[in-house]
Design a protein around this motif. Structure first.
Motif, PDB file in Angstrom:
ATOM      1  N   GLN A  31      -5.480  14.874   8.172  1.00  0.00           N
ATOM      2  CA  GLN A  31      -5.791  13.743   7.706  1.00  0.00           C
ATOM      3  C   GLN A  31      -7.231  13.769   7.229  1.00  0.00           C
ATOM      4  O   GLN A  31      -8.210  14.004   7.763  1.00  0.00           O
ATOM      5  CB  GLN A  31      -5.343  12.393   8.145  1.00  0.00           C
ATOM      6  N   ALA A  32      -7.609  12.886   6.033  1.00  0.00           N
ATOM      7  CA  ALA A  32      -8.959  12.814   5.703  1.00  0.00           C
ATOM      8  C   ALA A  32      -9.023  11.315   5.304  1.00  0.00           C
ATOM      9  O   ALA A  32      -8.081  10.652   4.761  1.00  0.00           O
ATOM     10  CB  ALA A  32      -9.150  13.624   4.606  1.00  0.00           C
ATOM     11  N   ALA A  33     -10.329  10.886   5.023  1.00  0.00           N
ATOM     12  CA  ALA A  33     -10.563   9.567   4.599  1.00  0.00           C
ATOM     13  C   ALA A  33      -9.954   8.168   5.434  1.00  0.00           C
ATOM     14  O   ALA A  33      -9.619   7.278   4.758  1.00  0.00           O
ATOM     15  CB  ALA A  33     -10.431   9.313   3.100  1.00  0.00           C
ATOM     16  N   LEU A  34     -10.072   8.392   6.442  1.00  0.00           N
ATOM     17  CA  LEU A  34      -9.444   7.203   7.488  1.00  0.00           C
ATOM     18  C   LEU A  34     -10.673   6.393   7.271  1.00  0.00           C
ATOM     19  O   LEU A  34     -10.228   4.958   7.173  1.00  0.00           O
ATOM     20  CB  LEU A  34      -9.234   7.731   8.846  1.00  0.00           C
ATOM     21  N   HIS A  35     -11.838   6.710   7.181  1.00  0.00           N
ATOM     22  CA  HIS A  35     -12.809   5.806   6.525  1.00  0.00           C
ATOM     23  C   HIS A  35     -12.881   5.779   5.064  1.00  0.00           C
ATOM     24  O   HIS A  35     -13.452   6.985   4.684  1.00  0.00           O
ATOM     25  CB  HIS A  35     -14.316   6.134   7.301  1.00  0.00           C
ATOM     26  N   ALA A  36     -12.207   5.125   4.361  1.00  0.00           N
ATOM     27  CA  ALA A  36     -12.041   5.343   2.955  1.00  0.00           C
ATOM     28  C   ALA A  36     -13.078   5.860   2.098  1.00  0.00           C
ATOM     29  O   ALA A  36     -12.803   6.756   1.192  1.00  0.00           O
ATOM     30  CB  ALA A  36     -11.685   3.961   2.332  1.00  0.00           C
ATOM     31  N   GLY A  37     -14.406   5.643   2.386  1.00  0.00           N
ATOM     32  CA  GLY A  37     -15.409   6.156   1.622  1.00  0.00           C
ATOM     33  C   GLY A  37     -15.913   7.432   2.019  1.00  0.00           C
ATOM     34  O   GLY A  37     -16.970   7.697   1.335  1.00  0.00           O
ATOM     35  N   GLU A  38     -15.490   7.935   2.932  1.00  0.00           N
ATOM     36  CA  GLU A  38     -15.852   9.304   3.613  1.00  0.00           C
ATOM     37  C   GLU A  38     -15.042  10.428   2.920  1.00  0.00           C
ATOM     38  O   GLU A  38     -13.785  10.767   3.391  1.00  0.00           O
ATOM     39  CB  GLU A  38     -15.637   9.534   5.126  1.00  0.00           C
ATOM     40  N   LEU A  39     -15.204  10.918   1.755  1.00  0.00           N
ATOM     41  CA  LEU A  39     -14.442  11.977   1.009  1.00  0.00           C
ATOM     42  C   LEU A  39     -14.616  13.276   0.777  1.00  0.00           C
ATOM     43  O   LEU A  39     -13.881  14.067   0.177  1.00  0.00           O
ATOM     44  CB  LEU A  39     -14.746  11.388  -0.463  1.00  0.00           C
ATOM     45  N   PRO A  40     -15.655  13.894   1.581  1.00  0.00           N
ATOM     46  CA  PRO A  40     -15.617  15.460   1.758  1.00  0.00           C
ATOM     47  C   PRO A  40     -14.336  15.994   2.176  1.00  0.00           C
ATOM     48  O   PRO A  40     -13.901  17.052   1.609  1.00  0.00           O
ATOM     49  CB  PRO A  40     -16.853  15.588   2.835  1.00  0.00           C
ATOM     50  N   GLY A  41     -13.657  15.328   3.154  1.00  0.00           N
ATOM     51  CA  GLY A  41     -12.342  15.728   3.580  1.00  0.00           C
ATOM     52  C   GLY A  41     -11.315  15.756   2.629  1.00  0.00           C
ATOM     53  O   GLY A  41     -10.253  16.623   2.327  1.00  0.00           O
ATOM     54  N   TRP A  87       0.907  -1.038   0.016  1.00  0.00           N
ATOM     55  CA  TRP A  87       0.038  -0.175  -0.007  1.00  0.00           C
ATOM     56  C   TRP A  87       1.048   1.192  -0.032  1.00  0.00           C
ATOM     57  O   TRP A  87       1.819   1.047   0.582  1.00  0.00           O
ATOM     58  CB  TRP A  87      -0.852  -0.085   1.218  1.00  0.00           C
ATOM     59  N   ARG A  88       0.434   2.263  -0.581  1.00  0.00           N
ATOM     60  CA  ARG A  88       1.241   3.365  -0.694  1.00  0.00           C
ATOM     61  C   ARG A  88       0.301   4.517  -0.025  1.00  0.00           C
ATOM     62  O   ARG A  88      -0.703   5.050  -0.603  1.00  0.00           O
ATOM     63  CB  ARG A  88       1.722   3.833  -2.496  1.00  0.00           C
ATOM     64  N   LEU A  89       1.044   5.229   0.759  1.00  0.00           N
ATOM     65  CA  LEU A  89       0.242   6.413   1.451  1.00  0.00           C
ATOM     66  C   LEU A  89       0.960   7.850   1.130  1.00  0.00           C
ATOM     67  O   LEU A  89       1.969   8.052   1.855  1.00  0.00           O
ATOM     68  CB  LEU A  89       0.423   6.009   2.956  1.00  0.00           C
ATOM     69  N   PRO A  90       0.532   8.472   0.433  1.00  0.00           N
ATOM     70  CA  PRO A  90       1.042   9.880   0.092  1.00  0.00           C
ATOM     71  C   PRO A  90       0.969  10.919   1.143  1.00  0.00           C
ATOM     72  O   PRO A  90      -0.183  11.123   1.771  1.00  0.00           O
ATOM     73  CB  PRO A  90       0.113  10.288  -1.273  1.00  0.00           C
ATOM     74  N   VAL A  91       2.019  11.641   1.261  1.00  0.00           N
ATOM     75  CA  VAL A  91       2.019  12.427   2.707  1.00  0.00           C
ATOM     76  C   VAL A  91       2.696  13.838   1.861  1.00  0.00           C
ATOM     77  O   VAL A  91       3.700  13.882   1.128  1.00  0.00           O
ATOM     78  CB  VAL A  91       3.158  12.206   3.760  1.00  0.00           C
ATOM     79  N   ALA A 150      -6.021   8.647   3.727  1.00  0.00           N
ATOM     80  CA  ALA A 150      -5.302   8.122   4.874  1.00  0.00           C
ATOM     81  C   ALA A 150      -5.373   6.670   4.989  1.00  0.00           C
ATOM     82  O   ALA A 150      -4.890   5.927   5.787  1.00  0.00           O
ATOM     83  CB  ALA A 150      -5.746   8.601   6.385  1.00  0.00           C
ATOM     84  N   ASN A 151      -6.147   6.114   4.213  1.00  0.00           N
ATOM     85  CA  ASN A 151      -6.624   4.595   4.343  1.00  0.00           C
ATOM     86  C   ASN A 151      -6.346   3.992   2.749  1.00  0.00           C
ATOM     87  O   ASN A 151      -7.557   3.433   2.348  1.00  0.00           O
ATOM     88  CB  ASN A 151      -7.977   4.489   5.003  1.00  0.00           C
ATOM     89  N   PRO A 152      -5.505   3.730   2.170  1.00  0.00           N
ATOM     90  CA  PRO A 152      -5.488   3.003   1.083  1.00  0.00           C
ATOM     91  C   PRO A 152      -5.808   1.500   1.236  1.00  0.00           C
ATOM     92  O   PRO A 152      -6.239   0.928   0.249  1.00  0.00           O
ATOM     93  CB  PRO A 152      -3.834   2.954   0.596  1.00  0.00           C
ATOM     94  N   ILE A 153      -5.647   1.037   2.502  1.00  0.00           N
ATOM     95  CA  ILE A 153      -6.215  -0.405   2.604  1.00  0.00           C
ATOM     96  C   ILE A 153      -7.537  -0.581   2.324  1.00  0.00           C
ATOM     97  O   ILE A 153      -8.249  -1.231   1.705  1.00  0.00           O
ATOM     98  CB  ILE A 153      -5.662  -1.007   3.862  1.00  0.00           C
ATOM     99  N   GLY A 154      -8.500   0.293   3.211  1.00  0.00           N
ATOM    100  CA  GLY A 154      -9.747   0.372   3.341  1.00  0.00           C
ATOM    101  C   GLY A 154     -10.583   0.691   1.700  1.00  0.00           C
ATOM    102  O   GLY A 154     -11.443   0.207   1.424  1.00  0.00           O
ATOM    103  N   ALA A 155      -9.478   1.740   1.067  1.00  0.00           N
ATOM    104  CA  ALA A 155     -10.018   2.120  -0.405  1.00  0.00           C
ATOM    105  C   ALA A 155      -9.863   1.023  -1.145  1.00  0.00           C
ATOM    106  O   ALA A 155     -10.779   1.173  -2.270  1.00  0.00           O
ATOM    107  CB  ALA A 155      -9.127   3.352  -0.927  1.00  0.00           C
TER     108      ALA A 155
END
Length: 353
Positions: A37-47, A17-21, A77-82
């Motif tokens: 950070q945003a989208a720790l719950h990967a489907g929550e995209l307003p952030g 998994w690749r996590l851009p910073v 923030a969550n490429p695994i969940g995405a």
């Protein structure tokens, strides 16, 4: 702007998994620094959308020497969940392997032990490696914002009582319509950050944390992803950064927060007593009176006594609502912010799993 990636090896051969910073270096060592950070719950995209437009503004400020404090941004923030889907539906809230909420089970440590988070990372599965590295980055900042959204929702935030009322400037800048004052008793990301600061001296709890902030921001609902709202929210977050001295903008003016700020105990969660089709009579943003008609659950369509009516347990503001119309027994339907504690007992920690 400096762009780097954190590589997280997968738990099976051939995956990673690749996590851009994204980082903006500040010019003033005395200015606060912030982690967002945003989208720790990967489907929550307003952030994620907000941060896309905020970074445009930050790049302009960087060219003009207007970045005063260090800014670290993780827009997804969550490429695994995405990457998780089940029959075509994104499953970004829970890790399908461990069935754990991606925003729970963050390590509860003292800030003095921060570096231990990234020691021996090979000993941990990918989801834990992700959590430990996110928390490690956040604990290098003074201010931490975790951008989420609800289902159907007004704009609001979960803010630990240790940061209130100092955090009212963030609530005002983002035009929040309510603040829920949390007790800091969970292992969610923002509360794990607060825990580390509170227990800077292990075994000794600080009740106030001046100059610090760790917040979960709920940017309305999952469907509220569009350029107008994203730019509006990016402008609000810019105002906050300017007011806190992280960016330079002398034209920014601040306002007072006028919404309710209540403990989690004052939140009424309206649940379905039985499964069925839900017919809502009130929506988010409505103010309701005790006893007012909220919803009907059609449990046995067409049959006598085939529906159940639900009523408001106290006066309050309808803060959230489910987007589902077929609901399960005990499923959450609404959150209502009231002026007094709910009669329903609540365990310490978060409102939902």
């Amino acid at each position: 702007m400096d762009v780097s990636e954190i590589i997280i090896p997968g738990d099976t051969p051939g995956t990673q998994w690749r996590l851009p910073v994204l980082r903006f270096a500040g010019r003033d060592p005395k200015a606060p620094n912030i982690y967002i950070q945003a989208a720790l719950h990967a489907g929550e995209l307003p952030g994620t959308a907000l941060l896309h437009f905020l970074c445009e503004r930050l790049r302009q400020a960087e060219d003009q020497g207007g970045i005063l404090g260090d800014i670290t941004i993780v827009p997804q923030a969550n490429p695994i969940g995405a990457a998780q889907s089940h029959f075509g539906d994104l499953q970004g809230r829970f890790d399908l392997g461990s069935r754990t909420n991606f925003n729970r089970d963050f390590p509860l440590i003292s800030i003095a032990d921060r570096m231990m988070l990234i020691d021996d990372l090979d000993d941990y599965p990918a989801t834990d490696r992700l959590k430990r590295q996110l928390l490690h980055m956040a604990l290098g900042a003074d201010l931490v914002l975790d951008l989420h959204c609800d289902d159907e929702s007004l704009q609001y935030a979960y803010i630990d009582e240790a940061f209130w009322p100092e955090a009212a400037d963030l609530a005002a800048a983002l035009d929040m319509e309510a603040v829920l004052l949390s007790d800091g008793e969970s292992s969610a990301f923002e509360e794990a950050v607060g825990f580390a600061w509170k227990y800077e001296i292990p075994g000794e709890r600080q009740s106030r944390l001046p100059g610090k902030l760790s917040v979960t921001v709920e940017l309305r609902g999952k469907r509220d992803v569009d350029p107008v709202l994203a730019k509006q929210d990016a402008e609000g977050l810019w105002r906050f950064l300017a007011a806190r001295g992280i960016v330079r903008d002398e034209a920014v003016t601040t306002a007072a927060f006028s919404g309710p700020a209540v403990p989690l105990d004052n939140v009424e969660i309206i649940r379905a007593p039985e499964g069925g089709a839900v017919l809502f009579h009130r929506t988010i943003g409505d103010r309701v009176a005790e006893g007012e008609f909220l919803a009907t659950i059609v449990t046995r369509p067409g049959q006598p006594d085939g529906s159940i009516d639900l009523h408001a347990p106290q006066d309050g503001l309808v803060l959230t609502r489910t987007s589902d119309r077929l609901v399960r027994r005990r499923g959450d339907l609404m959150k209502i912010v009231g002026a007094k504690p709910s009669k329903t007992e609540r365990k310490a920690g978060t409102l939902e799993s």
